[in-house]
Design an enzyme around this catalytic site. Structure first.
Site, mmCIF file in Angstrom:
data_model
loop_
_atom_site.group_PDB
_atom_site.id
_atom_site.type_symbol
_atom_site.label_atom_id
_atom_site.label_comp_id
_atom_site.label_asym_id
_atom_site.label_seq_id
_atom_site.Cartn_x
_atom_site.Cartn_y
_atom_site.Cartn_z
ATOM 1 N N ARG A 50 0.817 -1.230 -0.084
ATOM 2 C CA ARG A 50 -0.043 0.177 0.122
ATOM 3 C C ARG A 50 0.860 1.359 -0.141
ATOM 4 O O ARG A 50 0.497 2.153 -0.713
ATOM 5 C CB ARG A 50 -1.143 0.159 1.206
ATOM 6 N N TYR A 102 -16.446 15.634 -16.011
ATOM 7 C CA TYR A 102 -16.613 14.431 -16.062
ATOM 8 C C TYR A 102 -17.921 14.016 -15.023
ATOM 9 O O TYR A 102 -17.758 14.692 -13.987
ATOM 10 C CB TYR A 102 -15.417 13.495 -15.640
ATOM 11 N N ASP A 174 -7.489 18.102 -15.099
ATOM 12 C CA ASP A 174 -8.029 16.588 -15.535
ATOM 13 C C ASP A 174 -7.304 16.566 -17.075
ATOM 14 O O ASP A 174 -8.009 17.188 -17.912
ATOM 15 C CB ASP A 174 -9.332 16.348 -15.637
ATOM 16 N N LYS A 199 -8.247 5.327 -19.902
ATOM 17 C CA LYS A 199 -8.438 5.540 -21.148
ATOM 18 C C LYS A 199 -7.521 5.802 -22.261
ATOM 19 O O LYS A 199 -6.793 4.495 -22.308
ATOM 20 C CB LYS A 199 -9.080 7.241 -21.332
HETATM 21 C C1 PLP Z 1 -13.202 8.259 -17.339
HETATM 22 C C2 PLP Z 1 -12.885 9.706 -16.805
HETATM 23 C C3 PLP Z 1 -12.605 10.006 -15.320
HETATM 24 C C4 PLP Z 1 -12.865 8.750 -14.295
HETATM 25 O O1 PLP Z 1 -11.933 7.744 -14.285
HETATM 26 P P1 PLP Z 1 -12.184 6.331 -13.938
HETATM 27 O O2 PLP Z 1 -10.827 5.889 -14.434
HETATM 28 O O3 PLP Z 1 -13.420 5.622 -14.628
HETATM 29 O O4 PLP Z 1 -12.359 6.392 -12.669
HETATM 30 C C5 PLP Z 1 -12.099 11.278 -15.010
HETATM 31 N N1 PLP Z 1 -12.144 12.182 -15.808
HETATM 32 C C6 PLP Z 1 -12.327 11.938 -17.162
HETATM 33 C C7 PLP Z 1 -12.088 13.084 -17.988
HETATM 34 C C8 PLP Z 1 -12.670 10.732 -17.844
HETATM 35 O O5 PLP Z 1 -13.141 10.469 -18.856
#
Ligand code: PLP
Length: 393
Positions: A50, A102, A174, A199
């Site tokens: 962890r 998001y 982000d 992604k």
């Molecule tokens: C998918 C996504 C998230 C969240 O990520 P997870 O891996 O699904 O928890 C946050 N910000 C954006 C822009 C996303 O496309």
């Protein structure tokens, strides 16, 4: 020395290219929860996974290097990274955040943080005047997502950073849609970059993961403390999958962005398509800002058909893309915001944000773009046929 190399090369020629112990040209998966302490008095570098794991650390070093930050951290998901980052704030603090963030971030900020006494205001971050007038004396973080989802609106990262600095706030970005291959917010002055590595970074629809990179070590260490406190870490095997995906990031994004441009141009000309949102178009309102701060339009676009019926016809007839949530994969992914990412949003809120029943989002993968265009063309023609039939009847 590596700093002078291009990003494309640094994806492969970085500090974890070759394993120091055995020369393996792949980071070893250290599937261990605990580590034997050889010396009674001197604890080793790792004690419990962890707090630190060599495979996760390889990913954390690599993403820090690629985003040009001081410290990287790998989390169990994008939302784990984002929610842990928000706990840098304390009771009484306020966060200013893009109104079209998001959905998971929207939910966290609007339904969870308030219970811990952290206030928020959603603003249109593309409008710097609105940002400036919304900053309060207790504002601590300006939270940006650019391009935004699903309208691909562009926020001027440098402009937000200037306002944040003038008011003693941090800027979080982000960077999921762009990845460091196309946009490096820390180089534009941001303090913390966040990713859903699920992604484009991992890129193969086979892992859920999150990343954070802090520009300075002090902030990175504070976040590492919180990560360890919450236990929101990425496992060793998933860390390896993300490292493996990263190697082809540049090549995947270059190909997918080129295809996205071709598809966006095709859709724009089609009579059944009412509107196409793509930051690569010179007529996109954020085009020049995006061109300044990013190295390409990315592989995501949205488009609007007449209504929900037209969407149903199109989706039922299209053959190549998967119809699913998520984005940034080798497979093209077609999503329907009204019924997927924004389904939980009250309908008035959803329509106010322009997420109508005719809106679709496409994340372009690695299929041949001509095949995708051919597929979209035949599916769009089916909408025509239905309309024509109705008109005749
Ligand atoms: C998918 C996504 C998230 C969240 O990520 P997870 O891996 O699904 O928890 C946050 N910000 C954006 C822009 C996303 O496309």
């Amino acid at each position: 020395m590596t700093e002078q190399r291009t990003f494309q090369t640094r994806l492969l020629d970085n500090s974890h290219k070759v394993d120091g112990q055995n020369g393996a040209v792949s980071v070893p998966i250290q599937q261990a929860s605990t580590f034997h302490q050889h010396d009674f008095d001197q604890p080793g570098k790792y004690d419990y996974s962890r707090s630190g794991n060599p495979t996760r650390e390889a990913l954390e070093d690599t993403i820090a290097e690629l985003e040009n930050g001081a410290r990287g951290l790998a989390f169990a998901s994008g939302m784990a990274a984002i929610s842990t980052a928000f706990t840098l704030l304390s009771k009484g603090d306020h966060v200013l955040i893009s109104e079209d963030v998001y959905g998971g971030t929207f939910r966290l900020v609007s339904e969870v943080l308030g219970r811990f006494g952290i206030e928020h205001t959603f603003v249109d971050m593309t409008d710097l005047e609105q940002v400036a007038t919304s900053i309060q004396s207790n504002t601590k973080v300006l939270y940006v997502e650019t391009p935004s989802n699903p309208h691909l609106k562009i926020t001027d990262i440098r402009g937000v950073v200037q306002l944040a600095r003038a008011h003693g706030c941090l800027t979080f970005v982000d960077n999921t849609f762009m990845t460091p291959a196309l946009q490096r917010p820390l180089e534009l002055g941001a303090d913390l970059v966040l990713h859903s590595a699920t992604k484009f970074i991992a890129g193969h629809s086979d892992v859920v993961a999150g990343l954070a990179v802090a520009k300075d070590k002090e902030l990175g260490d504070r976040l590492a403390f919180l990560q360890n406190a919450f236990g929101s870490i990425l496992g060793a095997h998933d860390s390896w999958l993300v490292l493996r995906g990263l190697k082809t990031l540049h090549c995947r994004l270059t190909q997918s962005s080129q295809s996205a441009r071709q598809i966006a141009e095709f859709l724009k000309k089609h009579p059944s398509v009412e509107e196409v949102y793509f930051p690569g178009f010179t007529c996109h309102p954020g085009h020049s800002t995006h061109a300044y701060q990013a190295q390409g339009p990315g592989a995501v676009l949205s488009f609007r058909l007449k209504d929900g019926d037209a969407v149903r016809q199109f989706v039922e007839n299209v053959k190549i893309p998967v119809f699913a949530v998520s984005l940034g994969a080798v497979e093209s992914i077609l999503s329907y915001p009204a019924k997927m990412s924004h389904a939980s949003m009250p309908i008035e809120e959803r329509l106010k944000r322009g997420i109508t029943d005719g809106l679709l989002r496409l994340s372009v993968g690695l299929e041949n773009p001509d095949d995708l265009i051919g597929d979209f063309n035949q599916a769009l023609e089916k909408i025509h046929e239905v309309r024509h039939k109705l008109a005749v009847e």
